[in-house]
Design a protein around this motif. Structure first.
Motif, mmCIF file in Angstrom:
data_model
loop_
_atom_site.group_PDB
_atom_site.id
_atom_site.type_symbol
_atom_site.label_atom_id
_atom_site.label_comp_id
_atom_site.label_asym_id
_atom_site.label_seq_id
_atom_site.Cartn_x
_atom_site.Cartn_y
_atom_site.Cartn_z
ATOM 1 N N SER A 184 20.297 -10.122 65.828
ATOM 2 C CA SER A 184 20.235 -8.757 66.345
ATOM 3 C C SER A 184 21.144 -8.662 67.560
ATOM 4 O O SER A 184 21.666 -9.671 68.047
ATOM 5 C CB SER A 184 18.808 -8.356 66.730
ATOM 6 O OG SER A 184 18.459 -8.871 68.006
ATOM 7 N N ARG A 195 17.564 -5.936 71.946
ATOM 8 C CA ARG A 195 16.806 -5.291 70.880
ATOM 9 C C ARG A 195 16.457 -6.313 69.804
ATOM 10 O O ARG A 195 17.300 -7.088 69.377
ATOM 11 C CB ARG A 195 17.588 -4.125 70.277
ATOM 12 C CG ARG A 195 16.788 -3.318 69.247
ATOM 13 C CD ARG A 195 17.290 -1.902 69.126
ATOM 14 N NE ARG A 195 16.584 -1.121 68.105
ATOM 15 C CZ ARG A 195 15.410 -0.542 68.273
ATOM 16 N NH1 ARG A 195 14.778 -0.693 69.442
ATOM 17 N NH2 ARG A 195 14.842 0.160 67.320
ATOM 18 N N TRP A 196 15.213 -6.270 69.395
ATOM 19 C CA TRP A 196 14.679 -7.102 68.320
ATOM 20 C C TRP A 196 14.736 -8.598 68.624
ATOM 21 O O TRP A 196 15.331 -9.373 67.912
ATOM 22 C CB TRP A 196 15.339 -6.789 66.982
ATOM 23 C CG TRP A 196 15.182 -5.365 66.558
ATOM 24 C CD1 TRP A 196 16.170 -4.495 66.223
ATOM 25 C CD2 TRP A 196 13.960 -4.638 66.444
ATOM 26 N NE1 TRP A 196 15.651 -3.265 65.913
ATOM 27 C CE2 TRP A 196 14.282 -3.327 66.040
ATOM 28 C CE3 TRP A 196 12.607 -4.952 66.654
ATOM 29 C CZ2 TRP A 196 13.329 -2.334 65.841
ATOM 30 C CZ3 TRP A 196 11.651 -3.960 66.459
ATOM 31 C CH2 TRP A 196 12.014 -2.676 66.050
ATOM 32 N N ALA A 206 14.997 -3.960 62.077
ATOM 33 C CA ALA A 206 16.092 -3.026 62.350
ATOM 34 C C ALA A 206 16.213 -1.989 61.242
ATOM 35 O O ALA A 206 16.401 -0.790 61.498
ATOM 36 C CB ALA A 206 17.403 -3.786 62.515
ATOM 37 N N ASP A 244 17.514 1.867 62.530
ATOM 38 C CA ASP A 244 18.647 1.623 63.429
ATOM 39 C C ASP A 244 19.964 1.874 62.706
ATOM 40 O O ASP A 244 20.109 1.521 61.522
ATOM 41 C CB ASP A 244 18.620 0.177 63.940
ATOM 42 C CG ASP A 244 17.490 -0.080 64.924
ATOM 43 O OD1 ASP A 244 16.691 0.854 65.170
ATOM 44 O OD2 ASP A 244 17.404 -1.207 65.441
ATOM 45 N N THR A 278 23.218 -3.104 63.845
ATOM 46 C CA THR A 278 22.622 -4.328 64.360
ATOM 47 C C THR A 278 23.761 -5.317 64.535
ATOM 48 O O THR A 278 24.916 -4.916 64.649
ATOM 49 C CB THR A 278 21.513 -4.844 63.425
ATOM 50 O OG1 THR A 278 20.870 -5.964 64.048
ATOM 51 C CG2 THR A 278 22.054 -5.250 62.060
ATOM 52 N N GLN A 282 20.662 -10.768 79.848
ATOM 53 C CA GLN A 282 20.129 -9.624 79.119
ATOM 54 C C GLN A 282 19.538 -8.613 80.092
ATOM 55 O O GLN A 282 18.896 -8.973 81.073
ATOM 56 C CB GLN A 282 19.054 -10.071 78.128
ATOM 57 C CG GLN A 282 19.553 -10.934 77.000
ATOM 58 C CD GLN A 282 18.464 -11.214 75.969
ATOM 59 O OE1 GLN A 282 17.664 -10.343 75.640
ATOM 60 N NE2 GLN A 282 18.444 -12.448 75.483
ATOM 61 N N GLY A 337 15.588 -1.531 76.842
ATOM 62 C CA GLY A 337 15.791 -1.614 75.401
ATOM 63 C C GLY A 337 15.220 -2.839 74.735
ATOM 64 O O GLY A 337 15.588 -3.154 73.589
ATOM 65 N N VAL A 338 14.314 -3.553 75.402
ATOM 66 C CA VAL A 338 13.710 -4.752 74.805
ATOM 67 C C VAL A 338 12.693 -4.337 73.741
ATOM 68 O O VAL A 338 11.812 -3.518 73.993
ATOM 69 C CB VAL A 338 13.014 -5.609 75.876
ATOM 70 C CG1 VAL A 338 12.276 -6.789 75.225
ATOM 71 C CG2 VAL A 338 14.031 -6.109 76.894
ATOM 72 N N THR A 339 12.833 -4.880 72.544
ATOM 73 C CA THR A 339 11.842 -4.665 71.485
ATOM 74 C C THR A 339 11.557 -6.000 70.814
ATOM 75 O O THR A 339 12.367 -6.934 70.890
ATOM 76 C CB THR A 339 12.349 -3.665 70.416
ATOM 77 O OG1 THR A 339 13.638 -4.089 69.952
ATOM 78 C CG2 THR A 339 12.447 -2.257 70.967
#
Length: 312
Positions: free
Chosen positions: A117, A121-122, A131, A136, A139, A201, A205-207
């Protein structure tokens, strides 16, 4: 460079093959123990193990790398093998085991991870599927310097790819595996020339891409049609989505959102001969490809020829 490699599935095999083709010396391969698979549930070696055996690479399959965990003997043997191999760097791709601090600290350049990813994100176990499921637009692959956190390390290289309207987890997996293989070779070239520039990082937007559970494949017709359609693609090939249709559990592999259609969730809407359109919480979904238990994937028209009165 002198490498150790930790990986298990096909995604990881592609990268290992690229590293060998690029001339890197792979002194030790870590992969998960053989698992039962197929109808006979016979033990099957991982794709990475198969390649390692074919190329006569040193191989270890510890059940754990935690010296204080359930399998301390496995961890101690792996530590001894890794120390004896003395790699300059450890490359990790979809290995499936937690790497404790001693693993990350043993190679001079630490561990580089091929993550599926565009971090942050992810983070987590199932970035490709999540994703697609989330809708999304794109990716990619991030090459990351591993640290003690869950996919929290500094980013070294990244490359994006668009997620197409027809992409499944399988098609996106194959594209990302090829990108990851190419990018890790480039990263090691940069590392050897001291050209890597780590970037921390961001906190925005952290998931988290939680592991896929088989139960998630049960179709809930009360969900919006667009959500169900994305899940069909996200869970192809595993675990697949299923629903009760015509009195039996049927796998649904492909669908198309029908705009402007309405009905009670789960109701079959007549939309022409040979079409199977099911009302959802929002809109409707035309089912395009299905699979009966023990059968192969078939088009909806063929399915309806066998079960003309089918409805959800």
């Amino acid at each position: 460079m002198r490498l150790a490699y930790a990986g298990t599935p096909e995604f990881a095999r592609v990268a290992l093959d690229a590293l060998l083709a690029a001339g890197h010396e792979v002194v030790l391969v870590l992969t998960q123990p053989d698992r039962p698979a197929g109808r006979g549930l016979k033990l099957q070696p991982s794709p990475v193990k198969q390649l390692a055996l074919a190329r006569s690479l040193a191989l270890a399959q510890p059940r754990s790398l935690r010296l204080d965990g359930k399998y301390p003997d496995d961890a101690a043997a792996a530590r001894a093998a890794l120390a004896a191999a003395a790699p300059e760097v450890l490359v990790v791709a979809a290995y499936g085991l937690i790497l404790p601090g001693w693993v990350l600290e043993l190679p001079r350049h630490g561990a580089l991870n091929i993550h599926g990813s565009l971090l942050p994100r992810w983070r987590g176990a199932a970035p490709i599927q999540r994703a697609i499921e989330a809708g999304d637009a794109r990716t990619g692959i991030t090459i990351m310097q591993m640290d003690a956190g869950l996919d929290t390390g500094a980013m070294l290289l990244a490359e994006a790819t668009a997620i197409g309207a027809d992409d499944t987890a399988a098609t996106l997996h194959d594209r990302l595996a090829a990108i990851g293989a190419r990018l890790i070779v480039a990263a090691l070239d940069d590392l050897a020339q001291a050209r890597l520039a780590p970037v921390a990082q961001g906190a925005q937007g952290v998931t988290y891409a939680h592991k896929i559970d088989k139960a998630e494949g049960a179709i809930d017709w009360a969900a919006p049609a667009a959500v169900i359609e994305r899940r069909l693609r996200a869970f192809d090939p595993f675990p697949g989505c299923s629903a009760e249709i015509g009195g039996q559990t049927v796998k649904v592999w492909r669908g198309r959102v029908v705009e402007g259609a309405a009905g009670l969730p789960g109701q079959r809407l007549e939309r022409g001969e040979g079409r199977l359109v099911i009302a959802c919480g929002e809109g409707a979904l035309e089912l395009l490809e299905l699979q009966l238990p023990g059968g192969r994937r078939i088009a909806a028209r063929e399915f309806l020829q066998r079960h003309p009165g089918a409805s959800a």
